[in-house]
Write a protein that holds these residues in place. Structure first.
Motif, PDB file in Angstrom:
ATOM      1  N   VAL A  51       0.849  -1.188   0.000  1.00 16.84           N
ATOM      2  CA  VAL A  51       0.000   0.000   0.000  1.00 16.84           C
ATOM      3  C   VAL A  51       0.886   1.240   0.000  1.00 16.84           C
ATOM      4  O   VAL A  51       2.085   1.176   0.292  1.00 16.84           O
ATOM      5  CB  VAL A  51      -0.944   0.047   1.235  1.00 16.84           C
ATOM      6  CG1 VAL A  51      -1.875  -1.139   1.257  1.00 16.84           C
ATOM      7  CG2 VAL A  51      -0.138   0.122   2.533  1.00 16.84           C
ATOM      8  N   TYR A  52       0.265   2.367  -0.322  1.00 17.99           N
ATOM      9  CA  TYR A  52       0.919   3.664  -0.162  1.00 17.99           C
ATOM     10  C   TYR A  52       0.013   4.581   0.643  1.00 17.99           C
ATOM     11  O   TYR A  52      -1.216   4.592   0.462  1.00 17.99           O
ATOM     12  CB  TYR A  52       1.230   4.299  -1.519  1.00 17.99           C
ATOM     13  CG  TYR A  52       2.590   3.941  -2.059  1.00 17.99           C
ATOM     14  CD1 TYR A  52       3.740   4.526  -1.520  1.00 17.99           C
ATOM     15  CD2 TYR A  52       2.736   3.024  -3.096  1.00 17.99           C
ATOM     16  CE1 TYR A  52       5.001   4.202  -2.010  1.00 17.99           C
ATOM     17  CE2 TYR A  52       3.994   2.692  -3.584  1.00 17.99           C
ATOM     18  CZ  TYR A  52       5.113   3.285  -3.041  1.00 17.99           C
ATOM     19  OH  TYR A  52       6.366   2.957  -3.519  1.00 17.99           O
ATOM     20  N   LEU A  53       0.638   5.347   1.508  1.00 26.10           N
ATOM     21  CA  LEU A  53      -0.064   6.314   2.359  1.00 26.10           C
ATOM     22  C   LEU A  53       0.434   7.719   2.049  1.00 26.10           C
ATOM     23  O   LEU A  53       1.578   7.912   1.636  1.00 26.10           O
ATOM     24  CB  LEU A  53       0.195   6.026   3.845  1.00 26.10           C
ATOM     25  CG  LEU A  53       0.092   4.590   4.340  1.00 26.10           C
ATOM     26  CD1 LEU A  53       0.453   4.539   5.825  1.00 26.10           C
ATOM     27  CD2 LEU A  53      -1.309   4.047   4.112  1.00 26.10           C
ATOM     28  N   SER A  54      -0.433   8.697   2.280  1.00 24.21           N
ATOM     29  CA  SER A  54       0.008  10.091   2.237  1.00 24.21           C
ATOM     30  C   SER A  54      -0.001  10.642   3.661  1.00 24.21           C
ATOM     31  O   SER A  54      -0.894  10.314   4.453  1.00 24.21           O
ATOM     32  CB  SER A  54      -0.910  10.928   1.340  1.00 24.21           C
ATOM     33  OG  SER A  54      -2.237  10.901   1.821  1.00 24.21           O
ATOM     34  N   PRO A  55       0.984  11.463   4.010  1.00 26.16           N
ATOM     35  CA  PRO A  55       1.006  12.050   5.345  1.00 26.16           C
ATOM     36  C   PRO A  55      -0.069  13.126   5.479  1.00 26.16           C
ATOM     37  O   PRO A  55      -0.334  13.869   4.534  1.00 26.16           O
ATOM     38  CB  PRO A  55       2.407  12.649   5.444  1.00 26.16           C
ATOM     39  CG  PRO A  55       2.818  12.896   4.024  1.00 26.16           C
ATOM     40  CD  PRO A  55       2.150  11.853   3.192  1.00 26.16           C
ATOM     41  N   ALA A  56      -0.684  13.196   6.630  1.00 28.67           N
ATOM     42  CA  ALA A  56      -1.722  14.205   6.874  1.00 28.67           C
ATOM     43  C   ALA A  56      -1.093  15.593   6.907  1.00 28.67           C
ATOM     44  O   ALA A  56      -0.009  15.793   7.468  1.00 28.67           O
ATOM     45  CB  ALA A  56      -2.434  13.919   8.183  1.00 28.67           C
ATOM     46  N   LYS A  57      -1.780  16.560   6.295  1.00 31.60           N
ATOM     47  CA  LYS A  57      -1.275  17.932   6.277  1.00 31.60           C
ATOM     48  C   LYS A  57      -1.572  18.664   7.580  1.00 31.60           C
ATOM     49  O   LYS A  57      -0.869  19.602   7.948  1.00 31.60           O
ATOM     50  CB  LYS A  57      -1.877  18.684   5.085  1.00 31.60           C
ATOM     51  CG  LYS A  57      -1.423  18.124   3.743  1.00 31.60           C
ATOM     52  CD  LYS A  57      -2.046  18.878   2.593  1.00 31.60           C
ATOM     53  CE  LYS A  57      -1.572  18.308   1.256  1.00 31.60           C
ATOM     54  NZ  LYS A  57      -2.199  18.988   0.103  1.00 31.60           N
ATOM     55  N   ASP A  58      -2.645  18.243   8.250  1.00 35.83           N
ATOM     56  CA  ASP A  58      -3.026  18.857   9.513  1.00 35.83           C
ATOM     57  C   ASP A  58      -2.350  18.110  10.662  1.00 35.83           C
ATOM     58  O   ASP A  58      -2.665  16.955  10.934  1.00 35.83           O
ATOM     59  CB  ASP A  58      -4.548  18.803   9.688  1.00 35.83           C
ATOM     60  CG  ASP A  58      -5.026  19.490  10.950  1.00 35.83           C
ATOM     61  OD1 ASP A  58      -4.169  19.966  11.730  1.00 35.83           O
ATOM     62  OD2 ASP A  58      -6.249  19.544  11.178  1.00 35.83           O
ATOM     63  N   PRO A  59      -1.424  18.745  11.358  1.00 32.94           N
ATOM     64  CA  PRO A  59      -0.714  18.055  12.445  1.00 32.94           C
ATOM     65  C   PRO A  59      -1.625  17.674  13.613  1.00 32.94           C
ATOM     66  O   PRO A  59      -1.253  16.828  14.432  1.00 32.94           O
ATOM     67  CB  PRO A  59       0.340  19.084  12.879  1.00 32.94           C
ATOM     68  CG  PRO A  59      -0.189  20.402  12.436  1.00 32.94           C
ATOM     69  CD  PRO A  59      -0.978  20.139  11.193  1.00 32.94           C
ATOM     70  N   LYS A  60      -2.807  18.278  13.689  1.00 31.51           N
ATOM     71  CA  LYS A  60      -3.737  17.997  14.785  1.00 31.51           C
ATOM     72  C   LYS A  60      -4.667  16.825  14.477  1.00 31.51           C
ATOM     73  O   LYS A  60      -5.435  16.400  15.333  1.00 31.51           O
ATOM     74  CB  LYS A  60      -4.571  19.241  15.095  1.00 31.51           C
ATOM     75  CG  LYS A  60      -3.741  20.424  15.588  1.00 31.51           C
ATOM     76  CD  LYS A  60      -4.626  21.625  15.866  1.00 31.51           C
ATOM     77  CE  LYS A  60      -3.795  22.810  16.331  1.00 31.51           C
ATOM     78  NZ  LYS A  60      -4.636  24.022  16.567  1.00 31.51           N
ATOM     79  N   ARG A  61      -4.610  16.318  13.235  1.00 29.44           N
ATOM     80  CA  ARG A  61      -5.512  15.221  12.880  1.00 29.44           C
ATOM     81  C   ARG A  61      -5.147  13.961  13.659  1.00 29.44           C
ATOM     82  O   ARG A  61      -3.969  13.656  13.838  1.00 29.44           O
ATOM     83  CB  ARG A  61      -5.454  14.950  11.377  1.00 29.44           C
ATOM     84  CG  ARG A  61      -6.705  14.265  10.853  1.00 29.44           C
ATOM     85  CD  ARG A  61      -6.651  14.050   9.362  1.00 29.44           C
ATOM     86  NE  ARG A  61      -5.891  12.835   9.043  1.00 29.44           N
ATOM     87  CZ  ARG A  61      -5.855  12.292   7.819  1.00 29.44           C
ATOM     88  NH1 ARG A  61      -6.506  12.861   6.828  1.00 29.44           N
ATOM     89  NH2 ARG A  61      -5.147  11.202   7.599  1.00 29.44           N
TER      90      ARG A  61
END
Length: 230
Positions: A51-61
């Motif tokens: 799989v591939y994941l993208s890092p969340a842009k919102d650090p609070k997520r």
């Protein structure tokens, strides 16, 4: 559509509670990734698959990653249901879909009555309303939609039928995020009411455009239009 940040490689441990997945990263860390797909994900779930994941842009997520794609039968299948609308919007604006080209104004999430239609495209000659659906399910060589009963999808079809009655152009645009299929059709065995409504919509003049896209860790791009059967 290009991914604006490098994706992170791992392997699927499991998907659970519809919107969560446990992923084993290449460095040995196990992380929880958000799964945007609310459907059953039939034919695109396989434990230990790449799989591939993208890092969340919102650090609070709460979940630090979003699950983007999975490798099935040596081909990437895009499972992020948020991308098809963006893919369609960019393609229509850039005249990349011959059947939906030469529009001067393209807008997302347009309120019509008590609902919102995914895309409205306008030229001096016509207004076109486009509803976009994500397709990942595969049976034999066919891409099928939906992979779970969808009352919302049926509602969207009826809205397009009504807009067509009012003299507007209406289109169901299916974005098929896998390359191992050759045609598109409704998943009659899963949601016969949706299949029946899709046939009715087509009879009433709602256009059907199934677009196959090629998914890779760097981008998702339109490959070709597929034939469909109802």
């Amino acid at each position: 559509m290009k991914f604006d940040t490098p994706l992170i490689h791992g392997r699927l441990i499991k998907r659970y509670k519809r919107f969560l997945s446990d992923i084993l990263l290449d460095n040995g860390e196990i992380v929880v990734a958000h799964c945007t797909n609310s459907g059953s994900m039939k034919t695109c779930l396989e434990e230990n698959a790449e799989v591939y994941l993208s890092p969340a842009k919102d650090p609070k997520r709460k979940t630090r990653y979003t699950w983007e794609m999975i490798k099935i039968n040596n081909q990437w299948v895009g499972i992020n249901t948020l991308h098809p609308n963006q893919i369609a919007f960019e393609a229509i604006k850039n005249n990349e879909i011959p059947e939906l080209s030469n529009y001067d104004h393209v807008q997302r999430e347009v309120k019509v009555g008590n609902s919102r239609i995914d895309i409205m495209a306008q030229s001096k000659d016509e207004t076109c309303f486009i509803e976009v659906k994500n397709v990942t399910m595969k049976v034999d060589n066919n891409a099928l939609f939906p992979d779970a009963v969808t009352t919302r999808g049926k509602k969207h079809l009826n809205e397009l039928i009504q807009l067509k009655k009012e003299g507007l152009r209406t289109v169901m645009l299916y974005i098929i995020q896998r390359m191992d299929v050759e045609s598109f059709g409704p998943a009659e065995a899963i949601d016969p009411e949706y299949a029946q409504t899709l046939r009715l919509a087509y009879e009433k003049g709602v256009e059907i455009i199934p677009l196959q896209v090629r998914v890779s860790p760097t981008e998702i791009r339109i490959e070709k239009k597929l034939p469909f059967h109802l």
